[in-house]
Enzyme design. Structure first.
Site: not given
Ligand code: BEZ
Length: 211
Positions: A45
């Site tokens: 994210c």
């Molecule tokens: C991420 O943004 O890395 C992420 C967010 C939620 C679950 C898994 C990965």
């Protein structure tokens, strides 16, 4: 029921990092992209929101406003923005909705519990000035989106909204377009003064009309 292309998107009022947003009013007469990410302070994210920040100017030049969302609070978003700016070398200058009560996430069917428990998946909604849904896509948490592709789609949507053309696979701005099948052959010279090529009766191309 899930949102479908051509539907008027649901309106909502929500708190964001840049104050209260009344969605339809906020869209105004332009285009909008609403996209969700699962969670603040997570790696994928962080890179995604940075990538969007770096493209914001290009979206803005095309009359497209950006709105991000997750089920974390606006206070968390504000703290996380500092990390995004620092690590992605960018300035996040678009609002992020704090959808703690999941009101917007539920309205837009952004929570897919069999894939990701209680968090939003990676949804994208491109919305036109008529407030109708032009594109939606959904990615899993493990896969960061390609926002250059979202920009490419915006360019195609804006072009095809104005001219009787479609864009072929892997089209990039500046490349030839496809003449819509609804245009009779007899109308082609007047409608496409830059010329046309008939490869098959149903496959006719023309240079991009607005260049
Ligand atoms: C991420 O943004 O890395 C992420 C967010 C939620 C679950 C898994 C990965």
């Amino acid at each position: 029921m899930a949102l479908r292309l051509g539907d008027i998107v649901p309106d909502f009022t929500a708190e964001s990092t840049q104050g209260t947003i009344r969605f339809h009013e906020w869209i105004g007469n332009g285009w909008a992209i609403l996209f969700s990410h699962p969670k603040d302070f997570t790696p994928v994210c962080t890179t995604e929101l940075g990538a969007v920040a770096k493209l914001q100017e290009k979206f803005s030049q095309r009359g497209v406003k950006i709105l991000a969302l997750s089920v974390d609070s606006t206070n968390d978003h504000k703290k996380w923005i500092n990390d995004i700016n620092e690590t992605q070398n960018c300035v996040v200058d678009y609002p992020i909705v704090g959808d703690v009560d999941k009101k917007v996430a539920t309205l837009y069917d952004m929570i897919h519990p069999n894939a990701l428990d209680n968090l939003t998946v990676r949804s994208v909604f491109i919305i036109g000035p008529d407030k109708k849904l032009k594109l939606t896509l959904t990615y899993p948490a493990s896969t960061g989106r390609n926002f250059d592709e979202i920009l490419r789609v915006v360019e195609s949507l804006q072009l095809t909204a104005k001219y009787s053309v479609a864009t072929p696979a892997d089209w990039k701005p500046g490349q030839d377009c496809i003449i819509s099948p609804s245009v009779p052959d007899a109308d082609v010279p007047a409608k496409f003064p830059k010329g046309s090529r008939t490869i098959k009766p149903y496959l006719r191309t023309t240079p991009q009309p607005n260049l």
